[in-house]
Design a protein around this motif. Structure first.
Motif, PDB file in Angstrom:
ATOM      1  N   THR A   1    -108.042 -57.360  48.900  1.00 60.21           N
ATOM      2  CA  THR A   1    -109.407 -57.209  49.386  1.00 60.21           C
ATOM      3  C   THR A   1    -109.694 -58.299  50.408  1.00 60.21           C
ATOM      4  O   THR A   1    -109.087 -59.374  50.367  1.00 60.21           O
ATOM      5  CB  THR A   1    -110.433 -57.295  48.243  1.00 60.21           C
TER       6      THR A   1
ATOM      7  N   THR B   1    -115.937 -55.961  55.406  1.00 56.89           N
ATOM      8  CA  THR B   1    -115.778 -54.800  54.528  1.00 56.89           C
ATOM      9  C   THR B   1    -114.662 -53.881  55.003  1.00 56.89           C
ATOM     10  O   THR B   1    -114.444 -53.698  56.195  1.00 56.89           O
ATOM     11  CB  THR B   1    -117.083 -53.978  54.448  1.00 56.89           C
TER      12      THR B   1
ATOM     13  N   LYS C   1    -114.233 -52.971  47.657  1.00 57.77           N
ATOM     14  CA  LYS C   1    -114.600 -54.000  46.683  1.00 57.77           C
ATOM     15  C   LYS C   1    -115.431 -53.427  45.531  1.00 57.77           C
ATOM     16  O   LYS C   1    -115.566 -54.060  44.491  1.00 57.77           O
ATOM     17  CB  LYS C   1    -115.375 -55.132  47.370  1.00 57.77           C
ATOM     18  N   GLU C   2    -115.985 -52.235  45.730  1.00 55.68           N
ATOM     19  CA  GLU C   2    -116.775 -51.616  44.674  1.00 55.68           C
ATOM     20  C   GLU C   2    -115.905 -51.022  43.575  1.00 55.68           C
ATOM     21  O   GLU C   2    -116.395 -50.689  42.494  1.00 55.68           O
ATOM     22  CB  GLU C   2    -117.676 -50.528  45.268  1.00 55.68           C
ATOM     23  N   TYR C   3    -114.609 -50.869  43.866  1.00 55.81           N
ATOM     24  CA  TYR C   3    -113.676 -50.370  42.856  1.00 55.81           C
ATOM     25  C   TYR C   3    -113.082 -51.563  42.113  1.00 55.81           C
ATOM     26  O   TYR C   3    -112.659 -52.540  42.728  1.00 55.81           O
ATOM     27  CB  TYR C   3    -112.553 -49.569  43.505  1.00 55.81           C
ATOM     28  N   LYS C   4    -113.012 -51.485  40.798  1.00 52.16           N
ATOM     29  CA  LYS C   4    -112.517 -52.581  39.986  1.00 52.16           C
ATOM     30  C   LYS C   4    -111.243 -52.193  39.253  1.00 52.16           C
ATOM     31  O   LYS C   4    -111.117 -51.075  38.751  1.00 52.16           O
ATOM     32  CB  LYS C   4    -113.578 -53.007  38.952  1.00 52.16           C
ATOM     33  N   GLY C   5    -110.292 -53.132  39.191  1.00 56.23           N
ATOM     34  CA  GLY C   5    -109.105 -53.000  38.349  1.00 56.23           C
ATOM     35  C   GLY C   5    -108.475 -51.637  38.332  1.00 56.23           C
ATOM     36  O   GLY C   5    -107.857 -51.185  39.299  1.00 56.23           O
ATOM     37  N   ASN C   6    -108.620 -50.935  37.193  1.00 58.03           N
ATOM     38  CA  ASN C   6    -108.001 -49.628  37.015  1.00 58.03           C
ATOM     39  C   ASN C   6    -108.515 -48.603  38.006  1.00 58.03           C
ATOM     40  O   ASN C   6    -107.803 -47.655  38.359  1.00 58.03           O
ATOM     41  CB  ASN C   6    -108.233 -49.127  35.585  1.00 58.03           C
ATOM     42  N   GLU C   7    -109.756 -48.760  38.452  1.00 57.63           N
ATOM     43  CA  GLU C   7    -110.315 -47.835  39.443  1.00 57.63           C
ATOM     44  C   GLU C   7    -109.545 -47.919  40.749  1.00 57.63           C
ATOM     45  O   GLU C   7    -109.277 -46.912  41.389  1.00 57.63           O
ATOM     46  CB  GLU C   7    -111.785 -48.151  39.698  1.00 57.63           C
ATOM     47  N   GLN C   8    -109.179 -49.143  41.148  1.00 54.95           N
ATOM     48  CA  GLN C   8    -108.403 -49.315  42.378  1.00 54.95           C
ATOM     49  C   GLN C   8    -107.031 -48.671  42.238  1.00 54.95           C
ATOM     50  O   GLN C   8    -106.553 -47.995  43.149  1.00 54.95           O
ATOM     51  CB  GLN C   8    -108.265 -50.797  42.708  1.00 54.95           C
TER      52      GLN C   8
END
Length: 222
Positions: A60, A65, A74-81
């Motif tokens: 990131t 942005t 950056k709005e996606y976290k951990g497993n979401e990424q």
């Protein structure tokens, strides 16, 4: 209709090396539209791979942005990424990154959300390896290994292909074959493809060249 797939808005990337801050990217502004076929070129240390890693949500930005399909990564976290990468992005590496204990077919099936051998065979057929399903890495030439890597990158029907020096280990003949294959995928499937390359021959196959130096974009186009 919004055709923007990736957007870099005033993107900076800083790495800390001991007590020193290294600026890998310096205020990058770039828009990548759906169906683009782009080469990023520049000397070592120019920020090419850093830009590719941000595009692939492997990192990131320190500032600014990066938007994937309009949403800030950056709005996606951990497993979401990880899930976002798996469903949207295919990666092709310079040294293939095949699992040597697996056959070509098994390598293609490895990242699949559903383990579909029929689909994997069709992908190997697509890259010209219909007679190599059961071959292991040591039984394949460099060009054939890269073809397996391309088939594997297509396993989950990504909308974006990212390739880091995809012809770096190949001779001129295989460079032409691999780049011709990528061009066909871009034109037939409408895949958005971004490659990092030092190879002028590879760059001849793309629609647009982005030239970088010292973490900044010097030039767009030819």
């Amino acid at each position: 209709m919004n055709n923007k797939v990736l957007e870099f808005n005033d993107v900076w990337k800083t790495y800390k090396m001991g007590t020193e801050n290294i600026q890998a990217l310096r205020g990058i502004n770039l828009t990548v539209n759906k169906g683009s076929f782009i080469a990023i070129m520049g000397p070592s240390g120019s920020g090419k791979s850093t830009l590719l890693h941000l595009a692939g949500i492997l990192d990131t930005p320190s500032k600014g942005t990066v938007l994937l399909n309009g949403k800030n990564i950056k709005e996606y976290k951990g497993n979401e990424q990880a899930e976002l990468r798996r469903k949207n992005i295919g990666f092709i590496f310079q040294r293939y990154n095949l699992m040597p204990q697996l056959t070509a077919l098994e390598n293609v099936m490895l990242p699949m959300i559903s383990q579909d051998s029929g689909k994997a065979k069709k992908l190997l057929d697509k890259v010209g390896l219909s007679d190599k399903y059961d071959r292991y890495q040591t039984q394949l030439s460099g060009g054939e290994q890269q073809r397996v890597a391309i088939a594997r990158a297509l396993a989950n029907d990504p909308s974006i292909l990212l390739a880091d020096e995809p012809t770096g280990e190949l001779d001129t003949v295989n460079t032409r074959k691999i780049m011709g294959l990528l061009k066909d995928l871009n034109q037939e499937k409408g895949l958005t493809i971004i490659i990092v390359t030092h190879n002028p021959l590879a760059a001849e196959f793309v629609e647009e060249v982005i030239k970088m130096q010292d973490g900044d974009i010097l030039d767009l186009g030819w």
